[in-house]
Design a protein around this motif. Structure first.
Motif, mmCIF file in Angstrom:
data_model
loop_
_atom_site.group_PDB
_atom_site.id
_atom_site.type_symbol
_atom_site.label_atom_id
_atom_site.label_comp_id
_atom_site.label_asym_id
_atom_site.label_seq_id
_atom_site.Cartn_x
_atom_site.Cartn_y
_atom_site.Cartn_z
ATOM 1 N N ARG A 51 -46.117 36.407 -10.597
ATOM 2 C CA ARG A 51 -45.833 37.444 -11.570
ATOM 3 C C ARG A 51 -44.338 37.700 -11.672
ATOM 4 O O ARG A 51 -43.596 37.480 -10.724
ATOM 5 C CB ARG A 51 -46.595 38.720 -11.224
ATOM 6 N N ALA A 52 -43.937 38.186 -12.843
ATOM 7 C CA ALA A 52 -42.508 38.391 -13.105
ATOM 8 C C ALA A 52 -42.293 39.668 -13.890
ATOM 9 O O ALA A 52 -43.154 40.094 -14.669
ATOM 10 C CB ALA A 52 -41.947 37.198 -13.881
ATOM 11 N N ALA A 53 -41.122 40.261 -13.682
ATOM 12 C CA ALA A 53 -40.613 41.354 -14.510
ATOM 13 C C ALA A 53 -39.172 41.003 -14.828
ATOM 14 O O ALA A 53 -38.353 40.823 -13.922
ATOM 15 C CB ALA A 53 -40.701 42.700 -13.782
ATOM 16 N N VAL A 54 -38.859 40.864 -16.129
ATOM 17 C CA VAL A 54 -37.571 40.324 -16.557
ATOM 18 C C VAL A 54 -36.951 41.243 -17.606
ATOM 19 O O VAL A 54 -37.605 41.583 -18.599
ATOM 20 C CB VAL A 54 -37.739 38.908 -17.158
ATOM 21 N N VAL A 55 -35.697 41.622 -17.392
ATOM 22 C CA VAL A 55 -34.956 42.426 -18.369
ATOM 23 C C VAL A 55 -34.296 41.480 -19.372
ATOM 24 O O VAL A 55 -33.546 40.580 -18.970
ATOM 25 C CB VAL A 55 -33.888 43.298 -17.679
ATOM 26 N N LEU A 56 -34.567 41.677 -20.666
ATOM 27 C CA LEU A 56 -34.039 40.795 -21.699
ATOM 28 C C LEU A 56 -33.621 41.603 -22.933
ATOM 29 O O LEU A 56 -34.241 42.628 -23.239
ATOM 30 C CB LEU A 56 -35.086 39.754 -22.108
ATOM 31 N N PRO A 57 -32.617 41.131 -23.661
ATOM 32 C CA PRO A 57 -32.180 41.841 -24.872
ATOM 33 C C PRO A 57 -33.128 41.610 -26.042
ATOM 34 O O PRO A 57 -33.957 40.692 -26.029
ATOM 35 C CB PRO A 57 -30.801 41.241 -25.146
ATOM 36 N N ASP A 58 -32.971 42.437 -27.086
ATOM 37 C CA ASP A 58 -33.885 42.396 -28.235
ATOM 38 C C ASP A 58 -33.945 41.030 -28.915
ATOM 39 O O ASP A 58 -34.998 40.633 -29.420
ATOM 40 C CB ASP A 58 -33.450 43.440 -29.271
ATOM 41 N N LEU A 70 -36.714 21.538 -18.894
ATOM 42 C CA LEU A 70 -37.300 22.559 -19.745
ATOM 43 C C LEU A 70 -37.648 21.979 -21.111
ATOM 44 O O LEU A 70 -37.090 20.970 -21.543
ATOM 45 C CB LEU A 70 -36.334 23.736 -19.890
ATOM 46 N N THR A 71 -38.560 22.627 -21.802
ATOM 47 C CA THR A 71 -39.047 22.092 -23.076
ATOM 48 C C THR A 71 -38.014 22.212 -24.183
ATOM 49 O O THR A 71 -37.835 21.291 -24.982
ATOM 50 C CB THR A 71 -40.322 22.833 -23.499
ATOM 51 N N TYR A 72 -37.321 23.348 -24.249
ATOM 52 C CA TYR A 72 -36.436 23.627 -25.375
ATOM 53 C C TYR A 72 -35.002 23.844 -24.898
ATOM 54 O O TYR A 72 -34.756 24.626 -23.980
ATOM 55 C CB TYR A 72 -36.925 24.864 -26.141
ATOM 56 N N SER A 73 -34.078 23.163 -25.550
ATOM 57 C CA SER A 73 -32.663 23.295 -25.238
ATOM 58 C C SER A 73 -32.001 24.199 -26.269
ATOM 59 O O SER A 73 -32.235 24.069 -27.472
ATOM 60 C CB SER A 73 -31.984 21.920 -25.238
ATOM 61 N N THR A 74 -31.174 25.129 -25.811
ATOM 62 C CA THR A 74 -30.502 26.067 -26.692
ATOM 63 C C THR A 74 -29.296 26.653 -25.966
ATOM 64 O O THR A 74 -29.261 26.683 -24.725
ATOM 65 C CB THR A 74 -31.448 27.209 -27.125
ATOM 66 N N SER A 75 -28.312 27.119 -26.731
ATOM 67 C CA SER A 75 -27.144 27.762 -26.125
ATOM 68 C C SER A 75 -27.421 29.222 -25.794
ATOM 69 O O SER A 75 -26.587 29.874 -25.157
ATOM 70 C CB SER A 75 -25.938 27.666 -27.068
ATOM 71 N N ASN A 76 -28.586 29.744 -26.210
ATOM 72 C CA ASN A 76 -28.959 31.126 -25.892
ATOM 73 C C ASN A 76 -29.414 31.175 -24.433
ATOM 74 O O ASN A 76 -30.499 30.740 -24.083
ATOM 75 C CB ASN A 76 -30.083 31.589 -26.821
ATOM 76 N N LYS A 77 -28.564 31.743 -23.571
ATOM 77 C CA LYS A 77 -28.845 31.734 -22.146
ATOM 78 C C LYS A 77 -30.141 32.454 -21.795
ATOM 79 O O LYS A 77 -30.866 32.030 -20.885
ATOM 80 C CB LYS A 77 -27.688 32.385 -21.375
ATOM 81 N N LEU A 103 -38.024 38.592 -10.122
ATOM 82 C CA LEU A 103 -37.483 39.845 -10.642
ATOM 83 C C LEU A 103 -36.034 39.596 -11.000
ATOM 84 O O LEU A 103 -35.246 39.161 -10.147
ATOM 85 C CB LEU A 103 -37.585 40.950 -9.590
ATOM 86 N N THR A 104 -35.642 39.855 -12.250
ATOM 87 C CA THR A 104 -34.275 39.497 -12.628
ATOM 88 C C THR A 104 -33.819 40.182 -13.900
ATOM 89 O O THR A 104 -34.638 40.617 -14.724
ATOM 90 C CB THR A 104 -34.157 37.960 -12.779
ATOM 91 N N ASN A 105 -32.513 40.270 -14.039
ATOM 92 C CA ASN A 105 -31.855 40.752 -15.252
ATOM 93 C C ASN A 105 -30.776 39.728 -15.604
ATOM 94 O O ASN A 105 -29.632 39.856 -15.189
ATOM 95 C CB ASN A 105 -31.233 42.134 -15.009
ATOM 96 N N PRO A 106 -31.134 38.657 -16.346
ATOM 97 C CA PRO A 106 -30.161 37.605 -16.646
ATOM 98 C C PRO A 106 -28.984 38.138 -17.457
ATOM 99 O O PRO A 106 -29.120 39.123 -18.195
ATOM 100 C CB PRO A 106 -30.979 36.599 -17.474
ATOM 101 N N PRO A 107 -27.817 37.503 -17.337
ATOM 102 C CA PRO A 107 -26.652 37.933 -18.118
ATOM 103 C C PRO A 107 -26.882 37.745 -19.607
ATOM 104 O O PRO A 107 -27.589 36.826 -20.029
ATOM 105 C CB PRO A 107 -25.526 37.023 -17.608
#
Length: 492
Positions: free
Chosen positions: A307-314, A283-290, A264-268
């Motif tokens: 199971r997971a519930a994750v808050v993420l931006p659009d 991880l499979t893919y490297s990116t600067s998008n945190k 359960l998380t809300n990443p920055p």
């Protein structure tokens, strides 16, 4: 409304009112709560009868026995000594601690204000509730700017209730903030086990010492999280510094975390500080998008059936290039069964639109998502803010539609183009290039002008959109020129 709730709310208001006095001393809101944490830990240890964790001569009564300059000098030395205390949990809370107060009289006001609280009622209602109320006040007061550290409690409690963490499960938050998700999960389990009394002694001990794992990058915030967890009975590993580690989940630390049954998380929000790429090699893919890196950490960090519930931006839903590849991998490895489009105004500090992704890690590594149910709680909704509070009642229609199965397997009804809940098959999503930014309702809602974002929020939202557009432009340029992807952009 219970008397204890009223007493706790009054105590929180009394503590917060001292902030106006301390601002005259140049103390910021965040430093104010940190300052209160340093003092409240001493006072609460006394009230809870747990002062044995503190060295003799470095306790609350030793502080109150002095006055004026003598108290101020003692307090400064006390913080240094507690930062070297034999007890690792105490040492973690006071690591590098120092006072932001400049005048002895302001320390007097804080200490006297804390002593004047109704501590009998606070003990009856739970010292953790008093402290978490203070964190919530800090986050919901827009002048504090602490909203980025605090996910709204109605949202946290709803996600925990839907995911249904169980005793014996490993529960993780790789971006713990002040520990709200872990605390809510623990309270959920306690409420269903008669405060852990229904568990055996070994199981109850494991629950408070081993079940919860959190990581927080900011030392001051980790300090608040450790305090929050301890006051709610989450102790962390015996002999360790607590359930919340100080570090970066996007580094090797995150790779070494044990597989979790629940995340359960809300990443920055935003890109990695300094524009560099996270240092995860697993991880499979490297990116600067945190957010895309956090998402990979989460679905790869789940145990089969977890199971997971994750808050993420659009931007996570629609970003091309690596974004599309991450979403495809997510739907292969996991059953991404539900997506909730949240209303605006919940995270004013960032000013971005957010969603919750619900998924279950599959027993196999391919073809786990057959369909995604999307609930639009954004269209024709008010912008939540000062005059329109966000409550659990706001989420009730979604909770009813979600059902009682934590894996999203309850019977559901597609409400069609005029409703808020719709089902999209894996084939339909593939035709959209796995773009999950799905909206079908025409938004004709009227927003209260006083709850509209201020210029700083709008600027933050524009910055996020521009960052996403820039990444898409770079990917398109490489595609048109035939240039190879950057070293590390995609790993085998």
């Amino acid at each position: 409304m219970s008397k204890n709730f009223v007493d706790t709310r009054d105590s929180v208001a009394r503590l917060w009112s001292l902030c106006d006095v301390l601002r005259d001393d140049g103390t910021s809101y965040h430093h104010y709560v940190t300052e209160l944490t340093q003092l409240l830990f001493l006072k609460m240890a006394k009230e809870a009868g747990q002062e044995e964790a503190l060295p003799k001569g470095q306790r609350w009564n030793d502080l109150t026995a002095r006055t004026g300059v003598a108290r101020y000098d003692f307090y400064q030395q006390l913080l240094l000594e507690l930062g070297r205390a034999p007890n690792r949990r105490v040492r973690a809370i006071y690591s590098s601690a120092r006072t932001a107060l400049r005048q002895p009289r302001h320390l007097e006001q804080l200490v006297d204000g804390i002593d004047a609280l109704d501590w009998f009622s606070a003990r009856e209602d739970g010292l953790g509730n008093l402290y978490e109320g203070l964190l919530e006040k800090n986050a919901t007061d827009i002048k504090s700017g602490a909203g980025q550290y605090f996910t709204p409690r109605p949202l946290i409690n709803t996600l925990v209730a839907l995911i249904q963490p169980q005793p014996g499960e490993r529960i993780q938050d790789p971006a713990a903030g002040t520990g709200g998700f872990l605390v809510a999960a623990h309270e959920h389990i306690k409420a269903r086990t008669r405060n852990l009394q229904d568990l055996g002694e070994k199981e109850a001990t494991w629950q408070v010492e081993q079940a919860y794992t959190g990581v927080e990058l900011v030392p001051e915030t980790q300090r608040l999280a450790l305090m929050n967890c301890l006051l709610h009975g989450i102790e962390g590993p015996r002999g360790g510094e607590g359930a919340i580690q100080l570090g970066d989940s996007l580094s090797g630390l995150g790779a070494g975390l044990p597989r979790a049954h629940v995340i359960l998380t809300n990443p920055p929000f935003g890109t990695k500080k300094g524009g560099g790429r996270p240092t995860r090699e697993d991880l499979t893919y490297s990116t600067s998008n945190k957010q895309l890196v956090f998402l990979q950490h989460i679905y790869r960090g789940l145990a089969p059936g977890g199971r997971a519930a994750v808050v993420l931006p659009d931007n996570v839903l629609f970003e091309d290039g690596v974004g599309q590849k991450v979403r495809t991998e997510l739907m292969d490895l996991c059953d991404l069964h539900t997506l909730l489009r949240l209303p605006t105004g919940l995270f004013y500090a960032q000013g971005v639109k957010t969603n919750v992704l619900f998924f279950t890690r599959g027993q196999k590594d391919t073809g786990n998502t057959q369909a995604v149910w999307v609930y639009d709680l954004r269209a024709n909704m008010p912008s939540f803010g000062k005059r329109t509070p966000f409550t659990s009642g706001t989420l009730k229609p979604f909770v009813d539609a979600y059902g009682t199965d934590p894996h999203g397997k309850s019977p559901r009804e597609d409400e069609g183009e005029s409703g808020r809940f719709r089902r999209f098959t894996r084939e339909e999503l593939a035709k959209r290039h796995d773009n999950l930014d799905i909206a079908w309702l025409k938004d004709g809602g009227q927003h209260d002008p006083e709850d509209m974002p201020d210029p700083e929020e709008l600027s933050a939202e524009i910055e996020v959109e521009l960052q996403s557009a820039l990444r898409e432009l770079q990917a398109l340029t490489k595609l048109l020129t035939g240039a190879p992807e950057e070293d590390g952009e995609e790993a085998a």
